[in-house]
Design a protein around this motif. Structure first.
Motif, PDB file in Angstrom:
ATOM      1  N   ALA A  56       4.999  35.050  25.717  1.00  9.23           N
ATOM      2  CA  ALA A  56       4.945  33.690  25.357  1.00  9.23           C
ATOM      3  C   ALA A  56       3.673  32.967  25.586  1.00  9.23           C
ATOM      4  O   ALA A  56       3.570  31.537  25.899  1.00  9.23           O
ATOM      5  N   PRO A  57       2.696  34.283  26.124  1.00  6.86           N
ATOM      6  CA  PRO A  57       1.793  33.494  26.828  1.00  6.86           C
ATOM      7  C   PRO A  57       0.645  32.262  26.464  1.00  6.86           C
ATOM      8  O   PRO A  57       0.439  31.391  27.101  1.00  6.86           O
ATOM      9  N   ALA A  58       0.220  32.866  25.233  1.00  4.11           N
ATOM     10  CA  ALA A  58       0.305  31.664  24.274  1.00  4.11           C
ATOM     11  C   ALA A  58       0.835  30.148  24.027  1.00  4.11           C
ATOM     12  O   ALA A  58       0.372  29.009  23.807  1.00  4.11           O
ATOM     13  N   ALA A  59       2.405  30.573  23.601  1.00  5.71           N
ATOM     14  CA  ALA A  59       2.973  29.740  23.465  1.00  5.71           C
ATOM     15  C   ALA A  59       3.695  28.676  23.823  1.00  5.71           C
ATOM     16  O   ALA A  59       3.589  27.725  23.589  1.00  5.71           O
ATOM     17  N   SER A  60       3.465  28.571  25.572  1.00  4.92           N
ATOM     18  CA  SER A  60       3.720  28.525  26.107  1.00  4.92           C
ATOM     19  C   SER A  60       3.126  26.835  27.023  1.00  4.92           C
ATOM     20  O   SER A  60       2.690  25.902  26.822  1.00  4.92           O
ATOM     21  N   GLU A  61       1.399  27.991  26.551  1.00  4.71           N
ATOM     22  CA  GLU A  61       0.453  26.380  26.798  1.00  4.71           C
ATOM     23  C   GLU A  61       0.407  25.478  25.074  1.00  4.71           C
ATOM     24  O   GLU A  61       0.075  24.455  25.934  1.00  4.71           O
ATOM     25  N   VAL A  62       1.340  26.004  24.110  1.00  4.75           N
ATOM     26  CA  VAL A  62       0.918  25.016  23.022  1.00  4.75           C
ATOM     27  C   VAL A  62       2.403  24.087  23.379  1.00  4.75           C
ATOM     28  O   VAL A  62       1.909  22.970  23.125  1.00  4.75           O
ATOM     29  N   GLU A  63       3.277  24.636  24.138  1.00  5.89           N
ATOM     30  CA  GLU A  63       3.990  23.975  24.790  1.00  5.89           C
ATOM     31  C   GLU A  63       3.724  22.374  25.083  1.00  5.89           C
ATOM     32  O   GLU A  63       3.699  21.180  25.876  1.00  5.89           O
ATOM     33  N   ARG A  64       2.690  23.345  26.208  1.00  6.39           N
ATOM     34  CA  ARG A  64       2.193  22.409  26.981  1.00  6.39           C
ATOM     35  C   ARG A  64       1.346  21.247  26.972  1.00  6.39           C
ATOM     36  O   ARG A  64       1.855  20.116  27.121  1.00  6.39           O
ATOM     37  N   SER A  65       0.682  21.518  25.961  1.00  3.57           N
ATOM     38  CA  SER A  65      -0.439  20.691  25.685  1.00  3.57           C
ATOM     39  C   SER A  65       0.504  19.255  25.163  1.00  3.57           C
ATOM     40  O   SER A  65       0.332  18.503  24.696  1.00  3.57           O
ATOM     41  N   VAL A  66       1.277  19.752  24.040  1.00  2.00           N
ATOM     42  CA  VAL A  66       2.272  19.002  22.680  1.00  2.00           C
ATOM     43  C   VAL A  66       3.283  18.228  24.113  1.00  2.00           C
ATOM     44  O   VAL A  66       3.761  16.694  23.543  1.00  2.00           O
ATOM     45  N   THR A  67       3.478  18.718  24.927  1.00  2.00           N
ATOM     46  CA  THR A  67       4.940  18.117  25.577  1.00  2.00           C
ATOM     47  C   THR A  67       3.669  16.801  25.871  1.00  2.00           C
ATOM     48  O   THR A  67       4.555  15.395  26.397  1.00  2.00           O
ATOM     49  N   ARG A  68       3.237  17.495  26.490  1.00  3.73           N
ATOM     50  CA  ARG A  68       2.343  15.976  27.495  1.00  3.73           C
ATOM     51  C   ARG A  68       1.504  15.403  26.106  1.00  3.73           C
ATOM     52  O   ARG A  68       1.524  13.556  27.113  1.00  3.73           O
ATOM     53  N   ALA A  69       1.131  15.386  25.674  1.00  6.99           N
ATOM     54  CA  ALA A  69       0.728  15.101  24.398  1.00  6.99           C
ATOM     55  C   ALA A  69       2.317  13.747  23.934  1.00  6.99           C
ATOM     56  O   ALA A  69       1.404  12.205  24.037  1.00  6.99           O
ATOM     57  N   LEU A  70       2.801  14.132  23.040  1.00  7.50           N
ATOM     58  CA  LEU A  70       4.661  13.477  23.035  1.00  7.50           C
ATOM     59  C   LEU A  70       4.485  12.225  24.321  1.00  7.50           C
ATOM     60  O   LEU A  70       5.042  10.998  24.133  1.00  7.50           O
ATOM     61  N   ALA A  71       4.847  13.176  25.188  1.00  8.68           N
ATOM     62  CA  ALA A  71       5.646  12.207  26.069  1.00  8.68           C
ATOM     63  C   ALA A  71       4.339  10.350  26.177  1.00  8.68           C
ATOM     64  O   ALA A  71       4.521   9.972  27.550  1.00  8.68           O
ATOM     65  N   ALA A  72       3.127  10.873  26.508  1.00 13.57           N
ATOM     66  CA  ALA A  72       1.902  10.426  26.386  1.00 13.57           C
ATOM     67  C   ALA A  72       2.108   9.052  25.641  1.00 13.57           C
ATOM     68  O   ALA A  72       1.303   8.216  25.635  1.00 13.57           O
ATOM     69  N   GLU A  73       2.236   9.297  24.492  1.00 12.44           N
ATOM     70  CA  GLU A  73       3.534   7.979  23.601  1.00 12.44           C
ATOM     71  C   GLU A  73       3.658   7.140  23.985  1.00 12.44           C
ATOM     72  O   GLU A  73       4.367   6.494  23.709  1.00 12.44           O
ATOM     73  N   VAL A  74       5.312   7.814  24.174  1.00 13.11           N
ATOM     74  CA  VAL A  74       5.875   7.226  24.788  1.00 13.11           C
ATOM     75  C   VAL A  74       5.371   6.708  26.058  1.00 13.11           C
ATOM     76  O   VAL A  74       5.610   5.171  26.063  1.00 13.11           O
ATOM     77  N   TYR A  75       5.248   7.449  27.304  1.00 11.79           N
ATOM     78  CA  TYR A  75       4.616   6.696  28.337  1.00 11.79           C
ATOM     79  C   TYR A  75       2.842   6.127  28.643  1.00 11.79           C
ATOM     80  O   TYR A  75       2.331   7.187  29.066  1.00 11.79           O
ATOM     81  N   PRO A  76       2.523   5.574  27.541  1.00 20.24           N
ATOM     82  CA  PRO A  76       0.796   5.449  27.762  1.00 20.24           C
ATOM     83  C   PRO A  76       0.604   5.101  29.201  1.00 20.24           C
ATOM     84  O   PRO A  76      -1.055   5.701  29.577  1.00 20.24           O
ATOM     85  N   HIS A  77       1.579   4.815  30.164  1.00 21.42           N
ATOM     86  CA  HIS A  77       0.671   3.956  31.867  1.00 21.42           C
ATOM     87  C   HIS A  77       0.621   4.917  32.317  1.00 21.42           C
ATOM     88  O   HIS A  77       0.318   4.742  33.169  1.00 21.42           O
ATOM     89  N   ALA A  78       2.074   5.388  32.564  1.00 20.04           N
ATOM     90  CA  ALA A  78       2.339   6.545  33.542  1.00 20.04           C
ATOM     91  C   ALA A  78       1.651   8.071  34.223  1.00 20.04           C
ATOM     92  O   ALA A  78       0.540   8.251  32.911  1.00 20.04           O
ATOM     93  N   PRO A  79       1.733   7.724  34.642  1.00 19.54           N
ATOM     94  CA  PRO A  79       0.345   8.764  35.454  1.00 19.54           C
ATOM     95  C   PRO A  79       0.825  10.456  35.300  1.00 19.54           C
ATOM     96  O   PRO A  79      -0.249  11.341  35.129  1.00 19.54           O
ATOM     97  N   GLN A  80       1.791  11.089  35.237  1.00 19.90           N
ATOM     98  CA  GLN A  80       2.455  12.378  35.321  1.00 19.90           C
ATOM     99  C   GLN A  80       3.846  12.201  33.677  1.00 19.90           C
ATOM    100  O   GLN A  80       5.062  12.573  34.409  1.00 19.90           O
TER     101      GLN A  80
END
Lengths: 502, 502
Positions: free
Chosen positions: A157-181
């Motif tokens: 899943a070379p590309a699909a795994s990267e889609v997951e990485r981008s989307v999960t980070r973005a959604l996590a940042a929706e929940v935790y806008p001020h957290a560093p990671q």
């Protein structure tokens, strides 16, 4: 292979309301004409897959349309035995000695299952957190099926795994806008997300005692059982939401490692626990907090409704579920954490999937991103939906749905024949006919269901049974909401008359 | 909503090998022209869903074709960073303030993910148990996404739940032809199925000690950890298969409640543990037996190869996985039990899903059929596949795949530059260049992968590293198999030359 064998005469078409047994479009053979000589059961992938798929997809759409038209409502009438008998005709024998061909099998089964579906796209289907998916999300999900990437290793899943990485980070940042990671995992739904919350707490603190509100989802109890933890302690809910005073008392009384599970959108009521107070209590007691926002989480997308989730970012982890208010086909669960280091207990090594020398060579190690191994990229449909609609498009869907529920509650309040439990927090509205007992309320719901007229849920609150409308269809009109009320009243009258005539 | 906003100019098309940036077919707006006035993000369900879906599905097929053509091989070249950069261009920002529209989002993302896919439909993609799905199964899976039935309650899946009932019973009967009441659950894959096996044994016997062969899947260890059980005891494998004498010794030495987990198709080698001997030993010790047949299970469909699974029906439970040798898109796992009463610890009550009065009124109670709650009908694609192809069609696919592996092993045996580990049991062939060390073997695999030429796996057996070809493509030709060997030899020569020139 026998994919070109004639249709099985023992298997009639499904759909008793159908005028014609013949499909409106010709059933294609498994392959197209110019595939003659090619495999009779072609593959979906590669450059030739789309050509093999095109006629089959056309047939599926036609079968879906026929099934929905035959049903002609939110639910098939007749009850379990009648529906089961129709399905058995379409599906049995499950493994015939010789196949009936892709065209026949697809047409019969898809049409039968579409006919016999509870259709969440019908506004009268409003029992559960059972969403009508968006066409664009379903189209993206087709690509996931075709490509069949597996997210347990980068070389699957070379590309699909990267889609997951981008989307999960973005959604996590929706929940935790001020957290560093912040980070998030994709799950099969709220049940798995809640299980992860308990598991990670167990790995940090040992045999934790879970403390949750009485309105929390049953998966919290189930996760504790699965993980070998003590049964959760349930603190009382007031008006469907966890009572902070009772929580404070429970935490004072209970020693040892604990995890508090709060809920942002109870399944029964749509209530959101008072997150700021709960977070403050947990901080005072030095106890970790998980919030199950499977239902309410997508309010984050809406400027109007986001304030209802104030305090969410103070949780250590959060359950989200975009197959509820996110209009995704199942599954689209998420488990967000404030700090991605929290996920480290999930790390695992299997030499065939993530050997050390691959990781040293820069190949991403995906195995610790799930409790599953083989895993489909459910994230692709989420990515397409978020990019297609944007924040304002998602907000518009959330706001429309919330407005529907508010309007429905107003209609009930204005109707003296009906009793409203309370004004809705999210899109769940509890009501019952005035003067109806629990048995009658249950009977009303079952009658609507058995006759295929409407699909309503039920909830027992403070010892009384209520009808539950979980409104998730953003396009429900006022007329639809009136119709839902009329159907309930009709059944009340029928049941009263029936008992009078008996 | 902003679905009609212009394309985002920051997001270029993916696919560096593409001659043209423009799609071959026009990108439809979210809805069709005659939908004007209808919702801009239409739903997939109901009678209108198929019309909304048709242009989107056409676009998906076109994007898939373009992506596969741009890739032009089994795997995208360039390594993780290059692929990640391309994907980030297509997916970020994940949640723009205004959407880019369904047509744009679908085209860009699907094309980028298709370009960046490991394509199991390409015979040179043969690393893992990563199957190329059949077009007919993918088409059926589309219907599952559209209808979005949820198998946690009958009123969310009246027909789909009956399809599941028929198919699981039929498949359980394939495993247990002589049992009066065999049953099976649908799972997300072998990992969940193995977890269920350990969980049910724990519920029957308490804190069981799991005993498995050294070739068993890592999910057995992981399930024990998850469930709070002691770490499994691993008994030695001889030639990749569990040694019955060692098992007998282990059972004699270890007191208390135990569960033996045997494997029918090891991930590393394809080896099948000697099931009749193991079953006899378990019976003698009065110990329950679970067999992980995630890989080998579908040999049951083939008259020629079924004898390899002799003894399987003596297991108390069996893991199957039709997203491996069953050519299903992920997920298509199964967990079969000899007696359906074995599943009773999974029973659970949640008043909103399966209240007593509903169950008394004859509504099926589905909640105990899974550890998940919301659950998509993955069984629909399985049903369509089995009915389409029949037993002989499934057998033909199994037999072709097994023949490919046997032929590939013969080619390697006949090639003096290569060393074959052993002749294959299933479709996994382990080999390496004669004289290559472990580091060179790992480097060969990684070079093929990074350059997108071929996708091979690796396995460490008896302390040596081997290249692993897991052949799951039933349509792989002799030319494909020769090409795979040539590619390995090419890299060996390049690496030798490279080190000489250095």
């Amino acid at each position: 292979m026998s994919t070109s064998s004639p249709p099985d005469p023992r298997v009639p078409q499904a759909g008793p309301r159908s005028a014609s047994q013949a499909p409106a479009t010709p059933i294609p053979a498994t392959g197209t004409a110019r595939d003659r000589g090619a495999p009779q059961a072609p593959l979906a992938g590669g450059t030739h897959g789309p050509d093999a798929l095109r006629p089959l997809l056309g047939l599926v759409l036609e079968s879906l349309r026929e099934g929905a038209a035959d049903r002609g409502g939110p639910f098939p009438p007749g009850g379990p035995e009648a529906i089961a008998a129709q399905i058995r005709q379409a599906v049995e024998p499950v493994l015939p000695d010789h196949g009936i061909g892709a065209g026949n099998a697809l047409h019969r089964l898809v049409r039968a299952v579409a006919y016999g579906a509870a259709d969440p796209a019908d506004p009268l289907c409003a029992a559960h957190l059972h969403t009508p998916p968006l066409a664009l999300a379903v189209a993206a999900d087709l690509a996931a099926s075709v490509l069949n990437q597996s997210l347990d290793s980068w070389d699957q899943a070379p590309a699909a795994s990267e889609v997951e990485r981008s989307v999960t980070r973005a959604l996590a940042a929706e929940v935790y806008p001020h957290a560093p990671q912040p980070d998030a995992l994709v799950t099969t739904g709220g049940t798995e997300s809640n299980q992860l919350a308990l598991l990670l707490a167990r790995e940090r603190h040992g045999a934790i005692q879970v403390i949750c509100g009485s309105g929390s989802h049953h998966s919290v109890q189930r996760a504790a059982w699965l993980l070998g933890l003590p049964a959760p302690v349930t603190v009382p809910a007031a008006d469907g939401a966890l009572d902070p005073v009772a929580l404070d008392d429970a935490l004072t009384e209970l020693p040892g490692p604990r995890l508090v599970v709060a809920t942002a959108g109870a399944t029964d009521t749509g209530r959101i626990d008072p997150l700021p107070e709960i977070a403050a209590i947990c901080e005072r007691h030095g106890v970790e907090l998980h919030v199950d926002a499977a239902y309410g989480g997508p309010l984050l997308f809406s400027e109007r409704h986001r304030p209802l989730l104030a305090g969410l970012e103070r949780a250590d982890s959060v359950t989200l579920d975009l197959h509820k208010l996110g209009w995704q086909p199942i599954a689209a669960g998420l488990f967000a954490v404030r700090d991605h280091a929290r996920l480290s207990p999930l790390a695992i090594t299997a030499d065939y999937l993530n050997p050390d020398d691959d990781t040293e060579a820069g190949l991403p190690d995906l195995l610790g991103r799930s409790l599953r191994t083989t895993r489909r990229p459910d994230v692709l449909k989420i990515a397409v939906t978020l990019r297609s609609l944007g924040r304002d498009g998602m907000a518009a869907l959330v706001d429309r749905t919330m407005d529907s529920a508010a309007r429905f509650a107003q209609l009930i309040e204005a109707d003296e024949r009906l009793e409203l439990w309370q004004r809705p927090t999210l899109s769940t509205v509890l009501f019952r006919p005035r003067g109806a007992g629990d048995a009658q309320t249950a009977e009303i719901r079952r009658t609507l269901l058995m006759e295929g007229r409407a699909v309503l849920g039920r909830a027992r609150i403070d010892g009384r049974l209520w009808l539950k409308a979980t409104l998730l269809n953003p396009y429900a009109s006022s007329a639809d909401l009136h119709r839902l009320i009329d159907l309930v009243i009709d059944v009340v009258i029928e049941l009263v008359e029936g008992s009078t005539h008996r």
